[in-house]
Design a protein around this motif. Structure first.
Motif, PDB file in Angstrom:
ATOM      1  N   ASP A 156       0.841  -1.204   0.000  1.00 10.14           N
ATOM      2  CA  ASP A 156       0.000   0.000   0.000  1.00 10.14           C
ATOM      3  C   ASP A 156       0.874   1.251   0.000  1.00 10.14           C
ATOM      4  O   ASP A 156       1.255   1.760   1.055  1.00 10.14           O
ATOM      5  N   PRO A 157       1.210   1.776  -1.190  1.00 11.24           N
ATOM      6  CA  PRO A 157       2.085   2.947  -1.256  1.00 11.24           C
ATOM      7  C   PRO A 157       1.414   4.252  -0.822  1.00 11.24           C
ATOM      8  O   PRO A 157       2.083   5.267  -0.673  1.00 11.24           O
ATOM      9  N   GLU A 158       0.107   4.251  -0.594  1.00 10.49           N
ATOM     10  CA  GLU A 158      -0.601   5.480  -0.249  1.00 10.49           C
ATOM     11  C   GLU A 158      -0.712   5.733   1.259  1.00 10.49           C
ATOM     12  O   GLU A 158      -1.375   6.682   1.678  1.00 10.49           O
ATOM     13  N   VAL A 159      -0.068   4.911   2.091  1.00  5.66           N
ATOM     14  CA  VAL A 159      -0.188   5.064   3.541  1.00  5.66           C
ATOM     15  C   VAL A 159       0.195   6.472   4.013  1.00  5.66           C
ATOM     16  O   VAL A 159      -0.551   7.084   4.772  1.00  5.66           O
ATOM     17  N   PRO A 160       1.347   7.048   3.597  1.00  5.94           N
ATOM     18  CA  PRO A 160       1.701   8.385   4.096  1.00  5.94           C
ATOM     19  C   PRO A 160       0.648   9.444   3.740  1.00  5.94           C
ATOM     20  O   PRO A 160       0.275  10.265   4.583  1.00  5.94           O
ATOM     21  N   GLN A 161       0.163   9.419   2.503  1.00 12.44           N
ATOM     22  CA  GLN A 161      -0.865  10.385   2.075  1.00 12.44           C
ATOM     23  C   GLN A 161      -2.144  10.190   2.883  1.00 12.44           C
ATOM     24  O   GLN A 161      -2.763  11.146   3.330  1.00 12.44           O
ATOM     25  N   ARG A 162      -2.526   8.923   3.086  1.00 15.03           N
ATOM     26  CA  ARG A 162      -3.753   8.628   3.833  1.00 15.03           C
ATOM     27  C   ARG A 162      -3.625   9.076   5.286  1.00 15.03           C
ATOM     28  O   ARG A 162      -4.538   9.674   5.845  1.00 15.03           O
ATOM     29  N   ALA A 163      -2.484   8.787   5.905  1.00 12.68           N
ATOM     30  CA  ALA A 163      -2.274   9.172   7.301  1.00 12.68           C
ATOM     31  C   ALA A 163      -2.357  10.684   7.461  1.00 12.68           C
ATOM     32  O   ALA A 163      -2.981  11.185   8.409  1.00 12.68           O
ATOM     33  N   ALA A 164      -1.764  11.417   6.532  1.00 16.49           N
ATOM     34  CA  ALA A 164      -1.826  12.884   6.587  1.00 16.49           C
ATOM     35  C   ALA A 164      -3.261  13.376   6.432  1.00 16.49           C
ATOM     36  O   ALA A 164      -3.702  14.284   7.144  1.00 16.49           O
ATOM     37  N   ARG A 165      -3.985  12.795   5.514  1.00 14.95           N
ATOM     38  CA  ARG A 165      -5.379  13.209   5.285  1.00 14.95           C
ATOM     39  C   ARG A 165      -6.255  12.877   6.493  1.00 14.95           C
ATOM     40  O   ARG A 165      -7.111  13.695   6.893  1.00 14.95           O
ATOM     41  N   LEU A 166      -6.048  11.722   7.108  1.00  9.97           N
ATOM     42  CA  LEU A 166      -6.819  11.374   8.310  1.00  9.97           C
ATOM     43  C   LEU A 166      -6.522  12.335   9.455  1.00  9.97           C
ATOM     44  O   LEU A 166      -7.435  12.747  10.174  1.00  9.97           O
ATOM     45  N   ARG A 167      -5.250  12.732   9.615  1.00 12.14           N
ATOM     46  CA  ARG A 167      -4.915  13.729  10.654  1.00 12.14           C
ATOM     47  C   ARG A 167      -5.614  15.048  10.361  1.00 12.14           C
ATOM     48  O   ARG A 167      -6.153  15.699  11.258  1.00 12.14           O
ATOM     49  N   GLU A 168      -5.592  15.449   9.099  1.00 10.69           N
ATOM     50  CA  GLU A 168      -6.246  16.698   8.689  1.00 10.69           C
ATOM     51  C   GLU A 168      -7.741  16.665   9.014  1.00 10.69           C
ATOM     52  O   GLU A 168      -8.310  17.664   9.456  1.00 10.69           O
ATOM     53  N   LEU A 169      -8.359  15.521   8.806  1.00 10.26           N
ATOM     54  CA  LEU A 169      -9.800  15.375   9.064  1.00 10.26           C
ATOM     55  C   LEU A 169     -10.103  15.010  10.518  1.00 10.26           C
ATOM     56  O   LEU A 169     -11.271  14.938  10.903  1.00 10.26           O
ATOM     57  N   ARG A 170      -9.058  14.769  11.301  1.00  8.24           N
ATOM     58  CA  ARG A 170      -9.196  14.359  12.706  1.00  8.24           C
ATOM     59  C   ARG A 170      -9.986  13.058  12.836  1.00  8.24           C
ATOM     60  O   ARG A 170     -10.904  12.943  13.651  1.00  8.24           O
ATOM     61  N   LEU A 171      -9.601  12.093  12.030  1.00  4.38           N
ATOM     62  CA  LEU A 171     -10.270  10.794  12.007  1.00  4.38           C
ATOM     63  C   LEU A 171      -9.274   9.680  12.321  1.00  4.38           C
ATOM     64  O   LEU A 171      -8.086   9.811  12.046  1.00  4.38           O
ATOM     65  N   GLY A 172      -9.791   8.598  12.878  1.00  4.30           N
ATOM     66  CA  GLY A 172      -8.991   7.402  13.072  1.00  4.30           C
ATOM     67  C   GLY A 172      -8.057   7.433  14.252  1.00  4.30           C
ATOM     68  O   GLY A 172      -7.107   6.658  14.301  1.00  4.30           O
TER      69      GLY A 172
END
Length: 193
Positions: free
Chosen positions: A18-34
């Motif tokens: 899953d090469p998108e983990v860093p992008q996803r983690a940043a987006r989840l932090r931005e949305l305050r999710l997870g």
């Protein structure tokens, strides 16, 4: 069938690359999710479980989850039915943090499309997953949560201990509910402004 080395590396790993983990983690932090349980997502999971119970025509609702996936899985929303004869303290067998190799959601995230497994034991790639032996899971239906930026945040899913003939109705239900949850997340994002 075309072999995709990103999704199906040699040896059928339990967790896809899953090469998108860093992008996803940043987006989840931005949305305050997870990062913490969410009462609204727990209610969503309970409603999803009830809809799946109705669709399957069973007395007992299945497990249902809102799952955010980075280097682990975080169940921001969780419904775990009470086992027959168990007290309320024994109702939840799942913690909120789940290793990537437990379950099928990481596959949905990488595939970017829904996955329906009426009976996981019919699929050699999925039958050896730890949730089969540890929790007795026999069926799965899940859909990706894709936000307005095109980022897959995670999934919603339903799992159960009995095989279920989800078919096209199950696929339709999970995709419709994933779209509903993405609308809810979008409204939250707009309020955060």
């Amino acid at each position: 069938m075309i072999h995709d080395p990103l999704y199906e590396p040699a040896g059928h790993l339990l967790t896809p690359v899953d090469p998108e983990v860093p992008q996803r983690a940043a987006r989840l932090r931005e949305l305050r999710l997870g990062q913490a349980p969410d009462a609204e997502f727990d209610a969503f999971a309970r409603d999803l479980a009830e809809a799946a119970r109705h669709l399957a025509g069973t007395d007992q609702p299945p497990f249902a989850m809102v799952n955010f996936v980075t280097d682990h899985q975080y169940l921001g929303g969780l419904y775990a039915p009470q086992a027959p004869g168990a007290d309320a303290a024994g109702a939840v067998e799942l913690g909120r943090e789940v290793p990537l190799d437990h379950g099928y959601c990481p596959h949905v995230v990488v595939r970017r499309r829904a996955l329906v497994l009426d009976d996981v034991c019919d699929y050699p790639r999925f039958a050896g997953n730890p949730v089969v032996d540890k929790l007795g899971i026999r069926t799965y239906v899940g859909a990706p949560l894709i936000d307005r930026t095109g980022t897959v945040l995670g999934t919603i899913c339903v799992i159960d201990r009995e095989p279920r003939p989800w078919g096209h109705p199950g696929l339709g239900l999970i995709k419709e509910r994933a779209a509903d949850l993405m609308q809810l997340i979008r409204r939250r994002e707009e309020r955060q402004g």
